[in-house]
Design a protein around this motif. Structure first.
Motif, PDB file in Angstrom:
ATOM      1  N   VAL A 256     151.474  52.610  47.729  1.00  0.00           N
ATOM      2  CA  VAL A 256     151.011  52.712  46.359  1.00  0.00           C
ATOM      3  C   VAL A 256     151.865  53.022  45.227  1.00  0.00           C
ATOM      4  O   VAL A 256     151.404  52.927  44.190  1.00  0.00           O
ATOM      5  CB  VAL A 256     149.503  53.468  46.257  1.00  0.00           C
ATOM      6  CG1 VAL A 256     148.636  52.972  47.344  1.00  0.00           C
ATOM      7  CG2 VAL A 256     149.646  54.942  46.288  1.00  0.00           C
ATOM      8  N   CYS A 275     141.577  52.609  47.570  1.00  0.00           N
ATOM      9  CA  CYS A 275     142.114  51.829  48.643  1.00  0.00           C
ATOM     10  C   CYS A 275     141.114  52.061  49.825  1.00  0.00           C
ATOM     11  O   CYS A 275     140.876  51.097  50.544  1.00  0.00           O
ATOM     12  CB  CYS A 275     143.431  52.468  49.149  1.00  0.00           C
ATOM     13  SG  CYS A 275     144.883  52.092  47.868  1.00  0.00           S
ATOM     14  N   SER A 305     149.054  49.477  54.354  1.00  0.00           N
ATOM     15  CA  SER A 305     149.234  47.848  53.812  1.00  0.00           C
ATOM     16  C   SER A 305     147.948  47.244  53.701  1.00  0.00           C
ATOM     17  O   SER A 305     147.675  46.694  52.713  1.00  0.00           O
ATOM     18  CB  SER A 305     150.389  47.320  54.324  1.00  0.00           C
ATOM     19  OG  SER A 305     151.557  48.054  54.291  1.00  0.00           O
ATOM     20  N   PHE A 308     145.840  48.725  51.091  1.00  0.00           N
ATOM     21  CA  PHE A 308     146.460  48.561  49.689  1.00  0.00           C
ATOM     22  C   PHE A 308     145.980  47.031  49.224  1.00  0.00           C
ATOM     23  O   PHE A 308     145.713  46.647  48.264  1.00  0.00           O
ATOM     24  CB  PHE A 308     147.912  48.783  49.672  1.00  0.00           C
ATOM     25  CG  PHE A 308     148.442  48.458  48.444  1.00  0.00           C
ATOM     26  CD1 PHE A 308     148.220  49.226  47.116  1.00  0.00           C
ATOM     27  CD2 PHE A 308     149.619  47.447  48.106  1.00  0.00           C
ATOM     28  CE1 PHE A 308     148.792  48.975  45.945  1.00  0.00           C
ATOM     29  CE2 PHE A 308     150.220  47.281  47.095  1.00  0.00           C
ATOM     30  CZ  PHE A 308     149.942  48.177  45.955  1.00  0.00           C
ATOM     31  N   GLY A 309     146.219  46.124  50.247  1.00  0.00           N
ATOM     32  CA  GLY A 309     145.917  44.675  50.194  1.00  0.00           C
ATOM     33  C   GLY A 309     144.421  44.516  49.659  1.00  0.00           C
ATOM     34  O   GLY A 309     144.119  43.765  48.917  1.00  0.00           O
ATOM     35  N   ASN A 311     142.448  46.400  48.223  1.00  0.00           N
ATOM     36  CA  ASN A 311     142.142  47.158  47.123  1.00  0.00           C
ATOM     37  C   ASN A 311     142.710  46.117  45.822  1.00  0.00           C
ATOM     38  O   ASN A 311     141.948  46.008  44.874  1.00  0.00           O
ATOM     39  CB  ASN A 311     142.710  48.550  46.736  1.00  0.00           C
ATOM     40  CG  ASN A 311     142.345  49.180  45.622  1.00  0.00           C
ATOM     41  OD1 ASN A 311     141.054  49.093  45.273  1.00  0.00           O
ATOM     42  ND2 ASN A 311     143.198  49.700  44.656  1.00  0.00           N
ATOM     43  N   LYS A 312     143.653  45.267  46.136  1.00  0.00           N
ATOM     44  CA  LYS A 312     144.233  44.403  45.283  1.00  0.00           C
ATOM     45  C   LYS A 312     143.178  43.361  45.111  1.00  0.00           C
ATOM     46  O   LYS A 312     142.837  42.707  44.109  1.00  0.00           O
ATOM     47  CB  LYS A 312     145.415  44.128  45.643  1.00  0.00           C
ATOM     48  CG  LYS A 312     146.692  44.993  45.364  1.00  0.00           C
ATOM     49  CD  LYS A 312     147.099  45.057  43.889  1.00  0.00           C
ATOM     50  CE  LYS A 312     148.207  45.731  43.862  1.00  0.00           C
ATOM     51  NZ  LYS A 312     148.529  46.189  42.443  1.00  0.00           N
ATOM     52  N   GLU A 313     142.588  42.857  46.213  1.00  0.00           N
ATOM     53  CA  GLU A 313     141.680  41.718  46.390  1.00  0.00           C
ATOM     54  C   GLU A 313     140.395  42.422  45.691  1.00  0.00           C
ATOM     55  O   GLU A 313     139.701  41.391  44.941  1.00  0.00           O
ATOM     56  CB  GLU A 313     141.343  41.528  47.891  1.00  0.00           C
ATOM     57  CG  GLU A 313     140.362  40.251  48.038  1.00  0.00           C
ATOM     58  CD  GLU A 313     140.021  39.927  49.367  1.00  0.00           C
ATOM     59  OE1 GLU A 313     138.973  39.343  49.684  1.00  0.00           O
ATOM     60  OE2 GLU A 313     140.952  40.525  50.267  1.00  0.00           O
ATOM     61  N   GLN A 315     140.058  44.425  43.328  1.00  0.00           N
ATOM     62  CA  GLN A 315     140.532  44.389  41.717  1.00  0.00           C
ATOM     63  C   GLN A 315     140.276  42.900  41.265  1.00  0.00           C
ATOM     64  O   GLN A 315     139.683  42.952  39.972  1.00  0.00           O
ATOM     65  CB  GLN A 315     141.850  44.889  41.383  1.00  0.00           C
ATOM     66  CG  GLN A 315     141.966  46.303  41.637  1.00  0.00           C
ATOM     67  CD  GLN A 315     143.558  46.812  41.658  1.00  0.00           C
ATOM     68  OE1 GLN A 315     144.375  46.084  41.932  1.00  0.00           O
ATOM     69  NE2 GLN A 315     143.577  48.068  41.450  1.00  0.00           N
ATOM     70  N   LYS A 316     140.710  41.909  42.059  1.00  0.00           N
ATOM     71  CA  LYS A 316     140.896  40.534  41.204  1.00  0.00           C
ATOM     72  C   LYS A 316     139.252  40.139  41.177  1.00  0.00           C
ATOM     73  O   LYS A 316     138.820  39.649  40.345  1.00  0.00           O
ATOM     74  CB  LYS A 316     141.280  39.883  42.305  1.00  0.00           C
ATOM     75  CG  LYS A 316     142.964  39.935  42.129  1.00  0.00           C
ATOM     76  CD  LYS A 316     143.635  38.790  43.171  1.00  0.00           C
ATOM     77  CE  LYS A 316     145.210  39.033  43.129  1.00  0.00           C
ATOM     78  NZ  LYS A 316     145.884  38.039  43.916  1.00  0.00           N
TER      79      LYS A 316
END
Length: 558
Positions: A256, A275, A305, A308-309, A311-313, A315-316
């Motif tokens: 991160v 995360c 990973s 983290f991925g 959490n990115k999803e 956020q979107k």
């Protein structure tokens, strides 16, 4: 929206700024002040003061002696994931017959359920269930577990209902419990159980020290007050996290972008914690437990990973949900004082976060609901200070399939045809509250102390840092400097969208600089004022090798 500035009181002249802050918190005893500021605090309590702790320890000893299969039954948020990890790791020091179960948010929902209990008995060959961060409301599920031959211990920190499960219950909030601190999170309760077992089984104390990073993650992420024993646990736990003793956390820090940065409350709350929450909101919370228990570097990197991925999803998905709900309010519900928004396109794992953001934007209590796989609506809510959202649901309990929560947050399920009635009845109640107490619907900032401009120094910032860690119950102190002359040439909008404010001014012979996030629009509405009052938190600014104090501006006013 203009904010109300609440100033908590005048400074006591002979006291330092830090001492004044502590006095405003009611901390006046010299020993208490020393404890609060100490880098190595000692405030903690005997775990056997907790009601039923002796019974829990004896029951566990019995099952350990008989090599029983022990199953930790957790929850899918950070508190549940860390609590599960903590007890699994602790028991691995004495038995291999340990496993865990975390329900799926979407197919099972929160807490214990009969299908899961049956699975634990028949497929996992469980003998003893220990719940963490859940179970205090599971009367019927506990009865079912006992009927099919399972032994059970419930550890939880949520407010107990009137009808408690009939088993060994560890919860410092239950009636008759005399433990002196009532604000431990679920992982904190699990830690106290581990502490009692460590003493009874004569395990090395170092075992407990290695668990403090987990308690710290949970305490911060679950937003319980960072005071008293929680403050002790978090201070030591932050040191453990920053020493990179746990492989999974160390690898996640790298993924991160925090490898070389100090891990503090903010970075746990806004970067690391989400995360772990994202796994439970989108996929499977067990991923978080696996990462925290992992000993292999490559596998840990893979899991980090994935989190983290996710959490990115998350956020979107959250951003789209916020945009949609924001438009709903502006197009249909601006006249409502209690927002009830239906957004079927938003995952039920995200609606609570979206409700919180909409609440912050419009400063109104907010419910966001989405259609569940079962066909009814599931909702999550967040409130403003002064409106107990759980109590509001209690008053309308006839509408719900089920609900739960506390003063500031709630969750519920409801049939589709009852949603409009819910919206209208909540709004009617909110309008009455607004009529009686209109200031409740105006955001507020709490000013700790007024400062003279010359007091804003690096030394002051260093002294104030002794008040950390900040969080609920111990917020970052805000100060006020009145009548700052604005340098209108150097004070201007900044940032990619020109939404932030770069501030420059002076008071007397002292020059002042600061940054006000999302304050450019308000400054422009003030029409280039010649002087302003500034509410801010002090921070060290490092630029081109120069270190200086700056104001992180919360608000400005004429």
């Amino acid at each position: 929206m203009d904010k109300i500035w609440n100033y908590n009181g005048q400074r006591i002249g002979e006291l330092s700024v830090v001492e004044n802050i502590l006095y405003s918190k009611g901390i006046t005893d010299p020993e208490e002040i020393e404890e609060f500021l100490n880098d190595k605090p000692k405030k903690t309590y005997d775990p056997f003061l907790i009601m039923n702790m002796n019974e829990a320890v004896e029951k566990i000893r019995y099952h350990l002696d008989n090599n029983s299969k022990i199953i930790i039954f957790g929850d899918y948020d950070v508190d549940g994931v860390t609590s599960t990890t903590l007890l699994v790791e602790f028991f691995r020091y004495t038995t291999d017959n340990i496993d865990y179960y975390i329900p799926n948010r979407f197919s099972e929902g929160y807490g214990m359920n009969k299908d899961a209990i049956k699975y634990i008995k028949e497929k996992m060959n469980g003998d003893l269930i220990i719940t963490v961060d859940n179970g205090v409301s599971s009367f019927f599920e506990v009865e079912y577990a006992k009927e099919i031959g399972l032994d059970i211990i419930v550890t939880d920190h949520h407010n107990p209902p009137e009808k408690l499960p009939e088993c060994v219950l560890i919860n410092v909030k239950q009636q008759g419990d005399e433990y002196p601190f009532k604000e431990l999170c679920g992982c904190g309760i699990a830690f106290k159980l581990a502490q009692a077992l460590q003493r009874t089984l004569n395990f090395p104390k170092g075992i407990l020290s290695n668990l403090l990073d987990l308690v710290t993650l949970a305490t911060i992420a679950d937003i319980v007050p960072l005071i008293d024993e929680n403050r002790t646990l978090v201070k030591y736990g932050l040191k453990t996290i920053n020493s990179n003793k746990r492989l999974g956390l160390s690898v996640l820090r790298d993924v991160v972008g925090l490898k070389e940065k100090e891990i503090n409350v903010g970075r746990i709350g806004f970067v690391i914690g989400p995360c772990f929450n994202a796994a439970g909101r989108i996929e499977d919370a067990k991923l978080g437990v696996k990462l925290l228990l992992e000993k292999d570097v490559e596998e840990a990197a893979k899991l980090a990973s994935i989190l983290f991925g996710l959490n990115k999803e998350r956020q979107k998905i959250q951003e789209k949900g916020e945009e949609y709900c924001h438009s709903l309010v502006e197009n249909y519900y601006m006249d409502y004082d209690f927002l009830v928004l239906r957004a079927d396109g938003i995952s039920e794992g995200i609606i609570g976060i979206v409700a919180g953001r909409i609440k912050d934007t419009f400063y109104k209590p907010t419910l966001v609901v989405t259609k569940s796989e079962e066909g009814y609506l599931k909702g999550s809510g967040r409130s403003i200070k002064g409106i107990d959202i759980y109590q509001e649901l209690v008053e309308l309990s006839d509408l719900f399939i089920g609900f739960g929560g506390h003063e500031m947050a709630c969750g519920f399920s409801i049939e589709e045809e009852k949603l409009d009635e819910l919206r209208e009845r909540l709004d009617k109640r909110a309008k009455k509250i607004k009529k009686d107490s209109p200031s409740i619907f105006v955001p507020k900032i709490e000013i700790t102390s007024e400062l003279d401009a010359h007091e804003l120094t690096l030394e002051l910032i260093e002294d104030i840092s002794k008040l950390e860690p900040y969080g609920m119950g111990n917020p970052k102190p805000l100060f006020m400097i009145k009548g700052v002359e604005v340098n209108t040439s150097w004070t201007k909008a900044c940032g990619s969208n020109n939404e932030h404010l770069k501030f420059n001014g002076k008071k007397g012979n002292t020059f002042l600089n600061g940054i006000g996030f999302s304050l450019a629009e308000k400054y422009n509405k003030l029409k280039l004022p010649s002087s302003v009052d500034v509410a801010f938190s002090p921070e060290i600014n490092e630029y081109n090798g120069k270190i200086s104090p700056q104001m992180v501006i919360e608000d400005i006013r004429i």
